[in-house]
Design a protein around this motif. Sequence first.
Motif, mmCIF file in Angstrom:
data_model
loop_
_atom_site.group_PDB
_atom_site.id
_atom_site.type_symbol
_atom_site.label_atom_id
_atom_site.label_comp_id
_atom_site.label_asym_id
_atom_site.label_seq_id
_atom_site.Cartn_x
_atom_site.Cartn_y
_atom_site.Cartn_z
ATOM 1 N N ARG A 1 7.578 -2.638 -36.330
ATOM 2 C CA ARG A 1 6.145 -2.347 -36.556
ATOM 3 C C ARG A 1 5.878 -0.851 -36.494
ATOM 4 N NH1 ARG A 1 1.322 -1.660 -33.365
ATOM 5 N NH2 ARG A 1 2.441 -1.762 -31.405
ATOM 6 N N ARG A 2 6.391 -0.203 -35.441
ATOM 7 C CA ARG A 2 6.130 1.231 -35.264
ATOM 8 C C ARG A 2 6.837 2.076 -36.314
ATOM 9 N NH1 ARG A 2 3.874 2.291 -30.158
ATOM 10 N NH2 ARG A 2 2.948 0.331 -29.452
ATOM 11 N N SER A 3 7.968 1.579 -36.838
ATOM 12 C CA SER A 3 8.696 2.341 -37.852
ATOM 13 C C SER A 3 8.184 2.043 -39.259
ATOM 14 C CB SER A 3 10.197 2.044 -37.772
ATOM 15 O OG SER A 3 10.449 0.666 -37.984
ATOM 16 N N ALA B 1 10.942 1.391 -25.098
ATOM 17 C CA ALA B 1 11.053 2.816 -24.772
ATOM 18 C C ALA B 1 11.401 3.623 -26.019
ATOM 19 C CB ALA B 1 12.112 3.021 -23.692
ATOM 20 N N CYS B 2 12.313 3.100 -26.838
ATOM 21 C CA CYS B 2 12.683 3.778 -28.092
ATOM 22 C C CYS B 2 11.472 3.934 -29.001
ATOM 23 C CB CYS B 2 13.772 2.992 -28.821
ATOM 24 S SG CYS B 2 15.368 2.989 -27.982
ATOM 25 N N VAL B 3 10.637 2.902 -29.035
ATOM 26 C CA VAL B 3 9.430 2.938 -29.865
ATOM 27 C C VAL B 3 8.486 4.024 -29.373
ATOM 28 C CG1 VAL B 3 7.346 1.665 -30.475
ATOM 29 C CG2 VAL B 3 9.567 0.538 -30.607
ATOM 30 N N ARG B 4 8.230 4.059 -28.060
ATOM 31 C CA ARG B 4 7.293 5.042 -27.497
ATOM 32 C C ARG B 4 7.783 6.475 -27.687
ATOM 33 N NH1 ARG B 4 6.715 0.934 -23.640
ATOM 34 N NH2 ARG B 4 8.358 1.818 -22.325
ATOM 35 N N LEU B 5 9.109 6.669 -27.601
ATOM 36 C CA LEU B 5 9.673 8.012 -27.748
ATOM 37 C C LEU B 5 9.896 8.397 -29.205
ATOM 38 C CD1 LEU B 5 12.323 7.894 -24.875
ATOM 39 C CD2 LEU B 5 10.190 9.199 -24.882
ATOM 40 N N ALA C 1 15.505 6.021 -18.589
ATOM 41 C CA ALA C 1 15.986 4.653 -18.775
ATOM 42 C C ALA C 1 17.035 4.590 -19.883
ATOM 43 C CB ALA C 1 14.815 3.728 -19.111
ATOM 44 N N ILE C 2 16.811 5.344 -20.960
ATOM 45 C CA ILE C 2 17.775 5.340 -22.064
ATOM 46 C C ILE C 2 19.089 5.986 -21.632
ATOM 47 C CG2 ILE C 2 18.231 6.329 -24.338
ATOM 48 C CD1 ILE C 2 15.256 5.833 -24.967
ATOM 49 N N ARG C 3 18.994 7.084 -20.839
ATOM 50 C CA ARG C 3 20.223 7.699 -20.317
ATOM 51 C C ARG C 3 20.958 6.742 -19.384
ATOM 52 N NH1 ARG C 3 17.105 12.601 -20.211
ATOM 53 N NH2 ARG C 3 16.543 12.249 -18.039
ATOM 54 N N ASN D 1 7.488 2.514 -15.052
ATOM 55 C CA ASN D 1 6.856 3.672 -14.433
ATOM 56 C C ASN D 1 6.865 4.908 -15.327
ATOM 57 O OD1 ASN D 1 6.201 2.994 -11.387
ATOM 58 N ND2 ASN D 1 8.145 1.986 -11.869
ATOM 59 N N GLY D 2 7.131 4.703 -16.613
ATOM 60 C CA GLY D 2 7.000 5.776 -17.582
ATOM 61 C C GLY D 2 8.206 6.677 -17.747
ATOM 62 N N TYR D 3 9.341 6.323 -17.152
ATOM 63 C CA TYR D 3 10.541 7.152 -17.277
ATOM 64 C C TYR D 3 11.410 6.634 -18.428
ATOM 65 C CZ TYR D 3 9.208 8.780 -12.604
ATOM 66 O OH TYR D 3 8.540 9.298 -11.539
#
Length: 745
Positions: A326-328, A289-293, A264-266, A258-260
Amino acid sequence: MLSSRPLVGVQPVPSSDSGKIKRRIQGNTEHVSYVVPFLNGRLTSTIYASVLDSCSCYRFGKQVHAHLLKNGFHEREFVGTKMLKMYGECGCVDDAVLVFEKMPDRNLYTFTSMMNVLLDNGLFEEAFSNFVRLLYEDVGLDFFVFPVVLKICCEYGGVELGRQIHGMVMKMGFLSHFYVGNSLIDMYGKCGCSLEAEKCFFNMVEKDCVSWNSVVTACASTGRVFRALEFLEEMLKEKDLKASSIPWNSIISGLIENGYDEEAIRMQYRISNLGFKLDSRSLGCILSACVRLGKLKLGKEIYCYIIKHGFKSSPYVVNGLLDLYRRSGDMGSALQTFSKFSGRDEVSYNIMIAGYCDHGEILKAKELFDAMEYEGVKKSLVTWNSMLSGYADNLMFHEALQLLIEILNSEENEPNSFTLGSALGACADTQSLRLGEALHSYCIARGIHLNTFVGTALVDMYFKNGNPEAARKAFNQVSKKDIAIWNAFVAGYARCNCVEEIKSVLQCMKDDGFDHYVYTWNGIIAGYVENGRHELALQLFSNMPVDIYTVGIALTACSRLAAIDRGPLHAALEFFELMKHHNVTPSLKHYTCVIDILGRSGQLKQAYEMIMRMTMEPDSVTWGALLSACIIHRDAEIGEVAAQKLFELEPEESRNHVMLANLYASTGKWAEIRKIRQQMKDREIHKIPGCSWIEGRDTRHVFIACDTSHMRTQEIYEILNHLTAEMRYEGHQLDTFTLYSTHMR
């Protein structure tokens, strides 16, 4: 056919040892000799049931079936139920159905076992039909059959059927059983009705850990993650309940879905502090989530956690790691993980293909794309789309369009809006109007032309092919317009040099409820620059909000004007300094633009000094801009330095050698030119010939420098010779630099 051969190896053993049978079969069903002695002693239903209950080998199960048939135990309902379960676990549904149908007497346990077999093998409709058949049998229902039926409702019939079963449960008085209550919560949660799941939870007289886990999962899976967290907090206060990691994993997944991502990481840190372990699915979600942030460092820390707890074989985790690499930009580590730990499924292949495309390594992406067929991995439309967009994004438009033709000819995949949008983008950049129009017709036939993404691509394609009227029609057909299609529409008019229409289009955009963002103005400025209206572009730039792209476009306008007038040089330097006041950090492209402007204006020493002062490493484009300026102003000293840097960065690139040769030609250093040509010959460096094309009535004509393969070559060269003669007659003369450039081409 069932074999009736007796099992051999006879050593009678008392029936009381059935527990030993079970232990000895588990983990080693292939070795029949472990079981044979027991089957040749005093045979009972319990012995056969123990053997069948532990059997996971189809071949051995058939032998046991044949043995009990011979000894007359096949009519025992207890043994028959175990046979159903055995065949179901082996995936042999037809054998299970045959056993079920031939049973002389069937009880509630038998029907429930048969429903479980069908359910576990994905035959949901058949499983429910079996329940309906049970209702017509003279068999009394009990509570334990309803958890199975409610599980069927999740996949067949949905919540409406589930509500009917719920009513039947209430009528028969089985709601007091928490197994049934837990199944109701699970059913409503999986059907997306978490409020009804809550009601079932609160109506339960007796709740266990499964009840709490089910209601937390129901809320989390339907997007009510903070309500799920409230339930979890209440659960932790219950002294008699021992919390597990299941609800925590559900909340992690719900937060991320849901985009949080940050929450989620916290939450992940809190879970670790409480001593619970995340499962592989949650770890994969956390990595995404780490990738998106953009928290790639945190993603690598989680990677260490994955190694420590042995999750690296999980496909969720492996695919999450691949996406992180990939993202990094670390495709080397991605390939290593893909080769060693990946199950090489469709998802992992798609991530790797997208990664190579994102970083311009198209050949490697194509190798993996082709390898999928050899390894038996089916290419989904996502795979085809990744490769198609990779070609288009890396300016390989011909290959992109060829791939589109393969997709259209394929019976397995039908192009979607993303496929056609990417293909139309390739048509726009190659100015393949006829193919673009054909794709437009295909979109209309399937109704996809109304899609915003496709509509935006059509608008862009028609504008780039110089047909604003067709672009306007495509724009008007899209009913639900977004900011992207409006920006493409405005930018298109600027690109087509329709300056008068831009003002009215901007007003229509505002009337439709869309503000003029910085991207809107960027499109207009870019259109002005493309049509040579540089002064108009700079005037608009001075009256609008600034971002990193706006400055880049303005600097390009200054660069174009700098070759004509010295005024834009001062304006460009002023714009460059203004970036600091707008908190815009100059990128390498901005530095390259300024260096190009300085070079075009003849300030070669100042341009070289700026390169030396740069905080980032200059690339081949930066040094290429300086070398081009040295050719224009015939400065061999600085030009040789720039060329040497280019040779270090791109040793096999032919254009760098050609540019240095052009520099020597402009300064009359013919001996140096011969050295360059010899070096190119010795190292087998060949200049890539120039290529252009035009579309005729029914075909596309491709022209390559010094090529004679075209069917009308003779006519073409006759016209060229005629034009050359006309130029000489008019008094035009070619200098040595132009003559050499022509010869090299």
